[in-house]
Write a protein that holds these residues in place. Structure first.
Motif, short mmCIF file in Angstrom:
data_model
loop_
_atom_site.label_atom_id
_atom_site.label_comp_id
_atom_site.label_asym_id
_atom_site.label_seq_id
_atom_site.Cartn_x
_atom_site.Cartn_y
_atom_site.Cartn_z
N GLY A 50 0.77 -1.23 0.00
CA GLY A 50 0.00 0.00 0.00
C GLY A 50 0.81 1.29 0.00
O GLY A 50 0.25 2.38 0.03
N ARG A 51 2.12 1.17 -0.06
CA ARG A 51 2.97 2.37 0.02
C ARG A 51 3.07 3.13 -1.29
O ARG A 51 3.34 4.32 -1.30
CB ARG A 51 4.36 1.98 0.50
CG ARG A 51 4.35 1.44 1.94
CD ARG A 51 5.71 1.17 2.45
NE ARG A 51 6.43 2.46 2.50
CZ ARG A 51 7.68 2.58 2.83
NH1 ARG A 51 8.38 1.53 3.12
NH2 ARG A 51 8.26 3.76 2.85
N HIS A 52 2.88 2.45 -2.40
CA HIS A 52 3.01 3.09 -3.71
C HIS A 52 1.69 2.93 -4.46
O HIS A 52 1.09 1.86 -4.44
CB HIS A 52 4.16 2.46 -4.51
CG HIS A 52 5.46 2.53 -3.79
ND1 HIS A 52 6.22 3.67 -3.71
CD2 HIS A 52 6.15 1.60 -3.09
CE1 HIS A 52 7.31 3.44 -3.01
NE2 HIS A 52 7.28 2.19 -2.61
N LYS A 53 1.30 4.00 -5.14
CA LYS A 53 0.04 3.98 -5.88
C LYS A 53 0.23 4.63 -7.24
O LYS A 53 1.00 5.58 -7.38
CB LYS A 53 -1.03 4.76 -5.11
CG LYS A 53 -1.37 4.17 -3.75
CD LYS A 53 -2.36 5.05 -3.03
CE LYS A 53 -2.80 4.44 -1.72
NZ LYS A 53 -1.92 4.61 -0.64
N VAL A 54 -0.49 4.10 -8.23
CA VAL A 54 -0.53 4.71 -9.55
C VAL A 54 -2.01 4.90 -9.91
O VAL A 54 -2.81 3.97 -9.80
CB VAL A 54 0.18 3.85 -10.62
CG1 VAL A 54 0.04 4.48 -12.00
CG2 VAL A 54 1.65 3.65 -10.28
#
Length: 137
Positions: A50-54
């Motif tokens: 859940g730390r990186h999102k696009v």
């Protein structure tokens, strides 16, 4: 005071289709409480932690040139060349090959909408490379 990157946004023609393609590339997930569906103009995917999102957002503009920002991908397992073959099989297009005879370098690819990204060597390949070994070769 500082800022942090909430997510990276990719402008596109078909948010759902492109988000699904990148989900397969990255093995990321969508929010089960807000799933991406065909026809959605905004589709978010996240890394498993859940730390990186696009976020993929549909825009009426067509892509006009080289991306000014792009993803550099590194295989989670296997080699750069194995990952290259997998990505091509998923529908990526090779744009440029900057691999070097010593094993360094990268390959430039484009996703199904033409957004460029690079595939680098895996961490294991990177660790195995040594400038001394390269000079002796």
């Amino acid at each position: 005071m500082t800022s942090y990157i909430s997510h990276t946004t990719v402008d596109c023609a078909d948010a759902f289709t492109l988000s699904r393609w990148w989900q397969g590339v990255l093995d990321w997930a969508e929010d089960p409480d807000d799933p991406n569906e065909p026809g959605h103009e905004e589709c978010l995917i996240s890394s498993r932690d859940g730390r990186h999102k696009v976020l993929f957002i549909e825009v009426p503009d067509v892509k006009q040139g080289k991306n000014r920002i792009h993803f550099d991908l590194r295989p989670a397992e296997g080699t750069r060349d194995e990952e290259l073959a997998r990505l091509l099989a998923l529908g990526a297009t090779e744009v440029g090959d900057l691999r070097k005879p010593d094993g360094g370098g990268w390959v430039i690819l484009a996703d199904p909408e033409g957004n460029e990204f690079c595939i680098l060597r895996s961490e294991e390949e990177q660790a195995a490379w040594s400038p001394v070994a390269a000079q002796d070769a």
